[in-house]
Design a protein around this motif. Sequence first.
Motif: not given
Length: 227
Positions: A103-108, A147-149, A154-156, A197-203
């Motif tokens: 999933a990460f490769v496809v997103y990248l 992948m979301a985590s 990656l955003a940071v 944990g996705l909620k924390y990733d969103v935040k």
Amino acid sequence: MSVTEMFSYIQAFLSADQEIREDIRKVVQVLEQTAREILTLLQSVHQPSGFKEIPSKCAKAKELFCTVRMHFGELKNKFPVEQYYRFHEHWRFVLQRLAFLAAFVVYLESASLVTRDEVAQILGIEVVREKGFHLDVEDYLAGVLIMASELSRLAVNSVTAGDYGRPLRISNFINELDSGFRLLSLKNDPLRKRYDGLKYDVKKIEEVVYDLSIRGLTKEQEAGGDK
């Protein structure tokens, strides 16, 4: 059948079962090693200079997925098809990890969410349960959540590298992902905890975007894009 004969039969069954489990463990160990190699390869995208290397790193990861497909081919022959869930715990963790890496490769490469069918194709396994060794829906969802985590991290690191547009794109993607998961009624406890944990990733990503906004960096990025 005497008591001795009965227990001799049971022992033969246990020995055969243990032999199958040992064969499975050996293949799973190799899959785990390959998964670590792919993860190590993709971790470089978090470095300041890593964004320029994304195409080459993804290409090398795809080469390693060829090895993954070969080992899954070996694994599916180690036990009867109808006993998939009897031995599922042996490869559940590595399968989820490999689903995340796919999933990460496809997103990248495309900034899109990989489908369950695409992950199964990348790993060389089935989607339909009746066809044998397959990608369970919950294993696919677990991989997507991992992948979301990774994307929140990656955003940071994108900000550190001076790429102020990427966190915005990641934020939009993760919010869409969160909306999708809200449509599901998750009964699997480990999966539901991972979804929490996705909620924390969103935040976390929203905080990054907010910080960029108050500093005016998002406007600079948009202006640079217009130019």
